[in-house]
Enzyme design. Sequence first.
Site, PDB file in Angstrom:
ATOM      1  CB  SER A 270      -0.969   0.017   1.200  1.00  0.00           C
ATOM      2  OG  SER A 270      -1.906  -1.026   1.100  1.00  0.00           O
TER       3      SER A 270
ATOM      4  CE1 TYR B  44      -6.160   0.031  -1.123  1.00  0.00           C
ATOM      5  CE2 TYR B  44      -4.358   1.207  -0.075  1.00  0.00           C
ATOM      6  CZ  TYR B  44      -4.872   0.052  -0.623  1.00  0.00           C
ATOM      7  OH  TYR B  44      -4.108  -1.074  -0.687  1.00  0.00           O
TER       8      TYR B  44
ATOM      9  NE  ARG C 113      -1.582  -4.908  -8.240  1.00  0.00           N
ATOM     10  CZ  ARG C 113      -1.661  -4.610  -6.933  1.00  0.00           C
ATOM     11  NH1 ARG C 113      -2.727  -4.912  -6.237  1.00  0.00           N
ATOM     12  NH2 ARG C 113      -0.647  -4.004  -6.324  1.00  0.00           N
TER      13      ARG C 113
ATOM     14  CG  ASP D 124       2.400  -3.093  -8.407  1.00  0.00           C
ATOM     15  OD1 ASP D 124       1.289  -3.316  -8.916  1.00  0.00           O
ATOM     16  OD2 ASP D 124       2.579  -3.005  -7.176  1.00  0.00           O
TER      17      ASP D 124
ATOM     18  CD  GLU E  34       5.636  -3.963  -4.323  1.00  0.00           C
ATOM     19  OE1 GLU E  34       4.723  -4.278  -3.544  1.00  0.00           O
ATOM     20  OE2 GLU E  34       6.490  -3.095  -4.081  1.00  0.00           O
TER      21      GLU E  34
ATOM     22  CG  ASN F 199      -0.420  -7.633  -3.376  1.00  0.00           C
ATOM     23  OD1 ASN F 199      -0.915  -8.592  -2.792  1.00  0.00           O
ATOM     24  ND2 ASN F 199      -0.546  -6.391  -2.954  1.00  0.00           N
TER      25      ASN F 199
ATOM     26  N   GLY G 163      -5.521  -6.265  -3.477  1.00  0.00           N
ATOM     27  CA  GLY G 163      -6.608  -5.555  -2.825  1.00  0.00           C
ATOM     28  C   GLY G 163      -7.963  -5.877  -3.434  1.00  0.00           C
TER      29      GLY G 163
END
Length: 303
Positions: free
Chosen positions: A141, A209, A248, A250, A263, A265, A269
């Site tokens: 995040s 967010y 996922r 990036d 990276e 994940n 999210g």
Amino acid sequence: MNVILIAGGWSDEREVSLVGARKIHEALNELGHDVTLFDPAEDFKNLLSLAREADFAFINLHGAPGEDGLIQAVLDKAGCPYQGAGAAASYLALNKAASKEVFQDRGINTPDWQFVTPVQGRDTELELELPVFVKPNKGGSSLGMSLVKRAEDFPAALDKVFAMCQSALVERFIPGVELTSGILGDEALPLVMITPKSGADFFDYENKYAADGAEEICPAPVDEAVTRTVQAQMKVAHEALGLSGYSRGDFILTETGETYLLEVNTLPGMTPTSLLPRAADAVGLSFNDLIARLMELGIGERG
């Protein structure tokens, strides 16, 4: 099915986890499941016994616990299936420095990096050209991240990380456009292009967010060759880290067309503004469809 929805936890991303859990809870109910919300921060000692009575566990945790493999290890002991990566793969992927070693070993471009611990201290020498990102080696995040443009700001950025994590990843800043690539089962989802809101140096917590935090376009308006390259690299990274179900990654796309994986994940999210649900929607999967598919994949692997 009797499903335990595991959310909350004690990481700095607790609130994000709980926000996403509300949408997942709603979807699980609509799919006809009996749902019990379980927060390991409040009742960790009962996880094993609860999992033994459940048909499935849906994990929506970010950081540790959750992405570090702890919850998955307990669920494995209970014989309770769950979605996503197993314990060992989760732990490896959460460690940014270790992941980058794997990326480089498999020939995937990733920005030059430096690993720093409190043992080396805040006065350790910066080995990379400025500007650099300084971020917690474990976590997500964009919490605790700094973009350092002056050498004199490097120690303070390390202090910020060490206040929340025992190690820091220092990464060379690569200018370009951010793309995300999702994997669902064996398939690569459409790419998402992210443009932070005006005035933001990078895709930070607020950008991620807030409802108006960033412009996110899916499918990403890039050449088909770029799409194929990023998706292929994401598949290699997913397999090299030993992941399953979904993930996922990036990426940064430079003006010259180079791509760099930052990276991966393992528990993407699942808030209303999250990227993986948006990519799934682009191929016709509603949020409820996505939840059902993740459960199907988890049961297929561990049921």
